[in-house]
Design an enzyme around this catalytic site. Structure first.
Site, PDB file in Angstrom:
ATOM      1  N   GLY A  32    -114.010  16.690  22.501  1.00 50.36           N
ATOM      2  CA  GLY A  32    -112.883  16.288  21.676  1.00 50.36           C
ATOM      3  C   GLY A  32    -111.689  16.095  22.572  1.00 50.36           C
ATOM      4  O   GLY A  32    -111.828  15.650  23.710  1.00 50.36           O
ATOM      5  N   GLY A  33    -110.529  16.432  22.079  1.00 53.85           N
ATOM      6  CA  GLY A  33    -109.305  16.290  22.853  1.00 53.85           C
ATOM      7  C   GLY A  33    -109.231  17.287  23.991  1.00 53.85           C
ATOM      8  O   GLY A  33    -110.025  18.217  24.090  1.00 53.85           O
ATOM      9  N   HIS A  58    -118.866  13.479   4.109  1.00 50.55           N
ATOM     10  CA  HIS A  58    -117.655  12.666   4.021  1.00 50.55           C
ATOM     11  C   HIS A  58    -117.627  12.096   2.598  1.00 50.55           C
ATOM     12  O   HIS A  58    -118.466  11.278   2.226  1.00 50.55           O
ATOM     13  CB  HIS A  58    -117.725  11.547   5.060  1.00 50.55           C
ATOM     14  CG  HIS A  58    -116.498  10.721   5.154  1.00 50.55           C
ATOM     15  ND1 HIS A  58    -116.119  10.105   6.312  1.00 50.55           N
ATOM     16  CD2 HIS A  58    -115.553  10.386   4.251  1.00 50.55           C
ATOM     17  CE1 HIS A  58    -115.003   9.432   6.119  1.00 50.55           C
ATOM     18  NE2 HIS A  58    -114.652   9.597   4.862  1.00 50.55           N
ATOM     19  N   HIS A  67    -119.165   6.643  14.087  1.00 47.49           N
ATOM     20  CA  HIS A  67    -118.013   6.933  13.227  1.00 47.49           C
ATOM     21  C   HIS A  67    -117.665   5.777  12.288  1.00 47.49           C
ATOM     22  O   HIS A  67    -116.552   5.698  11.788  1.00 47.49           O
ATOM     23  CB  HIS A  67    -116.794   7.329  14.060  1.00 47.49           C
ATOM     24  CG  HIS A  67    -117.074   8.460  14.989  1.00 47.49           C
ATOM     25  ND1 HIS A  67    -117.320   9.740  14.548  1.00 47.49           N
ATOM     26  CD2 HIS A  67    -117.165   8.490  16.341  1.00 47.49           C
ATOM     27  CE1 HIS A  67    -117.549  10.514  15.580  1.00 47.49           C
ATOM     28  NE2 HIS A  67    -117.476   9.796  16.684  1.00 47.49           N
ATOM     29  N   GLU A  81    -109.689  10.818   1.105  1.00 47.67           N
ATOM     30  CA  GLU A  81    -110.905  11.204   1.821  1.00 47.67           C
ATOM     31  C   GLU A  81    -110.917  12.701   2.090  1.00 47.67           C
ATOM     32  O   GLU A  81    -109.902  13.283   2.458  1.00 47.67           O
ATOM     33  CB  GLU A  81    -111.019  10.421   3.131  1.00 47.67           C
ATOM     34  CG  GLU A  81    -111.153   8.932   2.882  1.00 47.67           C
ATOM     35  CD  GLU A  81    -111.573   8.149   4.104  1.00 47.67           C
ATOM     36  OE1 GLU A  81    -112.136   8.741   5.050  1.00 47.67           O
ATOM     37  OE2 GLU A  81    -111.348   6.934   4.116  1.00 47.67           O
ATOM     38  N   ARG A  87    -104.959   1.411   0.285  1.00 48.21           N
ATOM     39  CA  ARG A  87    -105.433   0.052   0.042  1.00 48.21           C
ATOM     40  C   ARG A  87    -106.814   0.144  -0.593  1.00 48.21           C
ATOM     41  O   ARG A  87    -107.398   1.217  -0.647  1.00 48.21           O
ATOM     42  CB  ARG A  87    -105.545  -0.721   1.357  1.00 48.21           C
ATOM     43  CG  ARG A  87    -106.614  -0.148   2.268  1.00 48.21           C
ATOM     44  CD  ARG A  87    -106.656  -0.778   3.638  1.00 48.21           C
ATOM     45  NE  ARG A  87    -107.776  -0.369   4.421  1.00 48.21           N
ATOM     46  CZ  ARG A  87    -107.987   0.818   4.955  1.00 48.21           C
ATOM     47  NH1 ARG A  87    -107.141   1.802   4.726  1.00 48.21           N
ATOM     48  NH2 ARG A  87    -109.045   1.070   5.686  1.00 48.21           N
TER      49      ARG A  87
END
Length: 181
Positions: free
Chosen positions: A2-3, A46, A73, A113, A130
């Site tokens: 990850g980061g 998800h 993803h 989400e 949207r």
């Protein structure tokens, strides 16, 4: 992966050590030991909740779309309703989405989400302000034309539907994206 400095700590007794290591790396790298801590959701689903909100305070939420099957993803399969969600969870997620939209004063069509864990707890991820390419999946199980509703909202009209009319899915719909590789 990850980061920079990302740590995943699975055992509660390792939290302090993991936090101290992350703070040390943050201090070394950025001259600031502040770090962000997020819950790690194991085996998440998800889940998306489609909403409509008019300029008169009316908010509707629709049965969920499951979009856990992804590649790189990117969503590959959208399904509504999710076969993994019980009616009580569907209700709680929908109500949470509606509260969020009301609190933000948002009007239009949108998608909230969430990540859903194995214990049926769910966590907010983001709002898409949207219509998404998968909105026809929700149209198919609700009988509601979202483009028409979006135009009516933009014209200042009130939503003519009630939550009770759209609370339960009618049938089942699946959208699949084909990847030419």
């Amino acid at each position: 992966g990850g980061g920079k400095g990302m740590r995943a700590v699975m055992a509660e007794q390792d939290h302090r050590e993991g936090l101290a290591a992350a703070q040390g790396e943050a201090l070394t790298s950025f001259n600031d030991d502040r770090v962000f801590v997020e819950k790690y959701v194991l085996n998440p689903r998800h889940i998306e909740i489609q909403i409509l909100a008019d300029h008169h305070g009316n908010v509707l939420y629709f049965p969920e779309r499951e979009c856990s099957i992804q590649r790189r993803h990117q969503k590959v399969v959208e399904e509504s309703p999710s076969t993994a969600i019980r009616p009580e969870v569907r209700y709680r997620m929908g109500e949470a989405a509606a509260r969020l939209v009301r609190a933000a004063g948002y009007t239009n069509a949108g998608t909230i989400e969430f990540l859903l864990d194995e214990d049926e707890s769910f966590y907010f991820m983001e709002v898409n302000t949207r219509l998404q390419v998968e909105h026809p999946v929700t149209e198919m199980i609700s009988g509601v034309d979202f483009v028409e509703q979006q135009l009516r909202i933009a014209a200042g009209e009130r939503l003519q539907l009630t939550q009770e009319e759209i609370a339960l899915p009618r049938g089942h719909a699946i959208e699949c994206r084909v990847c030419a590789e």
